[in-house]
Write an enzyme that holds these catalytic residues in place. Structure first.
Site, mmCIF file in Angstrom:
data_model
loop_
_atom_site.group_PDB
_atom_site.id
_atom_site.type_symbol
_atom_site.label_atom_id
_atom_site.label_comp_id
_atom_site.label_asym_id
_atom_site.label_seq_id
_atom_site.Cartn_x
_atom_site.Cartn_y
_atom_site.Cartn_z
ATOM 1 N NE ARG A 177 36.228 -14.303 11.259
ATOM 2 C CZ ARG A 177 36.113 -13.135 11.948
ATOM 3 N NH1 ARG A 177 37.159 -12.332 11.891
ATOM 4 N NH2 ARG A 177 34.961 -12.974 12.389
ATOM 5 C CB SER A 250 30.922 -16.135 10.938
ATOM 6 O OG SER A 250 30.568 -15.183 11.536
ATOM 7 C CD GLU A 346 35.465 -17.975 10.185
ATOM 8 O OE1 GLU A 346 36.672 -17.955 10.439
ATOM 9 O OE2 GLU A 346 34.588 -18.155 11.014
HETATM 10 N N1 EPU Z 1 22.755 -8.762 8.685
HETATM 11 C C1 EPU Z 1 21.446 -9.183 8.417
HETATM 12 N N2 EPU Z 1 21.213 -10.461 8.678
HETATM 13 C C2 EPU Z 1 21.533 -11.262 9.230
HETATM 14 C C3 EPU Z 1 23.048 -10.837 9.806
HETATM 15 C C4 EPU Z 1 23.503 -9.803 9.654
HETATM 16 O O1 EPU Z 1 21.069 -8.424 7.616
HETATM 17 O O2 EPU Z 1 21.015 -12.343 9.599
HETATM 18 C C5 EPU Z 1 23.203 -7.497 8.649
HETATM 19 C C6 EPU Z 1 23.277 -6.747 9.964
HETATM 20 O O3 EPU Z 1 22.166 -6.065 10.123
HETATM 21 C C7 EPU Z 1 24.621 -5.741 9.787
HETATM 22 C C8 EPU Z 1 25.504 -6.518 9.065
HETATM 23 O O4 EPU Z 1 24.735 -7.590 8.197
HETATM 24 O O5 EPU Z 1 24.208 -4.607 9.060
HETATM 25 C C9 EPU Z 1 26.581 -7.015 9.752
HETATM 26 O O6 EPU Z 1 26.126 -8.006 11.015
HETATM 27 P P1 EPU Z 1 26.988 -8.191 12.424
HETATM 28 O O7 EPU Z 1 27.192 -7.163 13.059
HETATM 29 O O8 EPU Z 1 26.171 -9.379 13.106
HETATM 30 O O9 EPU Z 1 28.284 -8.852 11.902
HETATM 31 P P2 EPU Z 1 28.368 -10.075 10.720
HETATM 32 O O10 EPU Z 1 29.330 -9.184 9.615
HETATM 33 O O11 EPU Z 1 27.298 -10.933 10.381
HETATM 34 C C10 EPU Z 1 31.104 -10.275 11.813
HETATM 35 C C11 EPU Z 1 31.731 -11.586 12.087
HETATM 36 C C12 EPU Z 1 31.460 -12.390 13.514
HETATM 37 C C13 EPU Z 1 31.625 -11.062 14.413
HETATM 38 C C14 EPU Z 1 30.526 -9.751 13.979
HETATM 39 C C15 EPU Z 1 30.809 -8.652 15.041
HETATM 40 C C16 EPU Z 1 32.790 -12.600 9.946
HETATM 41 C C17 EPU Z 1 32.618 -13.856 9.202
HETATM 42 N N3 EPU Z 1 31.885 -12.552 11.226
HETATM 43 O O12 EPU Z 1 29.702 -10.939 11.655
HETATM 44 O O13 EPU Z 1 32.411 -12.781 13.854
HETATM 45 O O14 EPU Z 1 31.234 -11.485 15.644
HETATM 46 O O15 EPU Z 1 31.159 -9.424 12.647
HETATM 47 O O16 EPU Z 1 32.307 -8.290 14.717
HETATM 48 O O17 EPU Z 1 33.259 -11.710 9.710
HETATM 49 C C18 EPU Z 1 32.690 -15.501 13.731
HETATM 50 O O18 EPU Z 1 33.990 -15.142 13.034
HETATM 51 O O19 EPU Z 1 32.343 -16.733 13.852
HETATM 52 C C19 EPU Z 1 31.821 -14.333 14.067
HETATM 53 C C20 EPU Z 1 31.040 -14.593 14.936
#
Ligand code: EPU
Length: 350
Positions: A177, A250, A346
């Site tokens: 990012r 995010s 972010e």
């Molecule tokens: N999780 C929770 N609770 C929540 C959300 C997530 O426990 O409310 C846990 C999930 O169960 C999982 C882990 O956190 O084990 C990761 O969750 P997820 O796969 O939804 O991805 P993320 O790390 O929360 C990142 C990016 C997203 C992107 C997704 C998929 C960042 C800041 N965000 O989210 O990007 O779509 O991975 O690759 O890196 C964005 O930047 O705007 C964005 C949406």
């Protein structure tokens, strides 16, 4: 160049623009704010003309789709809204398709167009809001792929000098990012981006959610379109559509911590999702930390922590930047008190 909306007028430079412009529909969070001046740029030439006839006084804000932005108040300077269109195959190399798009093209439409043309490679980045020109700024990434992995080069204008410059992969210094552009806000205006889409194509299905979704659909050897459709379905389930609920994706970055700090946290919280990084550190799931801190689905004033993905803050109606900052500060404080990890926002704050 054309100007839309009310208060249409020819400003002192002879360039068509808009004064006292409403920005609330130009940021996906839907935050209420106005700009002293707004210029819509439909071509790199229009930008050059605007800069030549009127070296911009006061602060500048370059705006694409406004999907990674928190407006904390009215903007006293000039907003440059990038609406440069165009998309084409530049070269077919033996190992890659080189495809170029104008910075103002809608990102998702561009991704689907490349797939329809038979130039796969961007499918994991389907449905990300915003424009092509904004994508390199924060090195958009999702579902196992980062833009940097498909990047060839871009053209940008240095708003301080008016000089045009091309940036290769190394020049952009992409990180998670992050990029040189994110580190110098307001300096560079990206006009066109070129992508390097590898031939032969290989599916990227390492992200657990994608693999699960394809399995649920009974697809064993997915096409690029299958992956795009799977990503779209996952995003629709987890992430609010900015056209319906204001948000900036995010709101926090996933924090990267030393391996020892991660081990200490895991001893107390074995379920904490963590991902090893190439440099030996560990990336933690901020959404998990926020959910455990009790914020998922909770509101503070008109801003809420989204019920299906705690990493996203949503505008429940009529929110201002100050409302966003209030809930963000409360979440950061609670996560830090509980886990000793400091979350960083972010989006770009203006
Ligand atoms: N999780 C929770 N609770 C929540 C959300 C997530 O426990 O409310 C846990 C999930 O169960 C999982 C882990 O956190 O084990 C990761 O969750 P997820 O796969 O939804 O991805 P993320 O790390 O929360 C990142 C990016 C997203 C992107 C997704 C998929 C960042 C800041 N965000 O989210 O990007 O779509 O991975 O690759 O890196 C964005 O930047 O705007 C964005 C949406």
């Amino acid at each position: 160049m054309q100007a839309d909306g009310q208060a249409r007028m020819a400003v002192d430079t002879g360039v068509a623009g808009e004064r006292d412009a409403d920005l609330s529909t130009l940021n996906t969070f839907g935050l209420r704010a106005r700009a002293a001046r707004l210029l819509r740029l439909r071509s790199a030439e229009a930008l050059a003309a605007a800069l030549a006839t009127a070296p911009q006084q006061g602060p500048r804000l370059v705006l694409g789709g406004g999907s990674n932005l928190v407006l904390t108040g009215d903007f006293p300077g000039t907003v440059l809204k990038v609406e440069i269109g165009g998309r084409r195959l530049l070269r077919a190399e033996p190992t890659a398709w080189i495809v170029e798009a104008g910075a103002g093209e809608n990102w998702h439409d561009f991704v689907r167009w490349t797939l329809a043309q038979g130039w796969p490679g961007l499918e994991n980045l389907s449905l990300i809001p915003g424009t092509v020109g904004a994508a390199p700024i924060q090195n958009i990434g999702a579902y196992g792929l980062e833009l940097a992995e498909r990047f060839d080069s871009l053209d940008a204008v240095d708003l301080d000098s008016g000089a045009v410059r091309s940036f290769g992969l190394a020049d952009c210094d992409f990180g998670y990012r992050d990029s040189v552009f994110k580190r110098s806000p307001g300096r560079w205006l990206i006009t066109a981006v070129r992508f390097r889409l590898p031939r032969p194509w290989q599916p990227v299905t390492r992200y657990a959610d994608v693999a699960r979704e394809l399995e649920a659909r009974g697809i064993e050897a997915p096409s690029a379109l299958d992956i795009s459709d799977a990503v779209i379905a996952i995003r629709r389930r987890k992430l609010p559509d900015p056209a319906e609920i204001g948000n900036a994706g995010s709101f926090f970055k996933n924090p990267v911590v030393e391996a020892a700090a991660c081990a200490r946290l895991l001893a107390a919280h074995p379920a904490l999702p963590h991902y090893p990084q190439p440099d030996g550190r560990e990336k933690l799931a901020a959404g998990w930390l926020i959910e455990q801190a009790g914020w998922k689905g909770r509101d503070l004033g008109p801003v809420g922590c989204y019920e299906h993905q705690a990493l996203v803050l949503v505008n429940r109606g009529g929110a201002t930047g100050a409302d966003v900052q209030r809930i963000a500060a409360a979440i950061v404080a609670e996560v830090e008190a509980r886990f000793g990890v400091r979350l960083e926002p972010e989006p770009v704050f203006v």
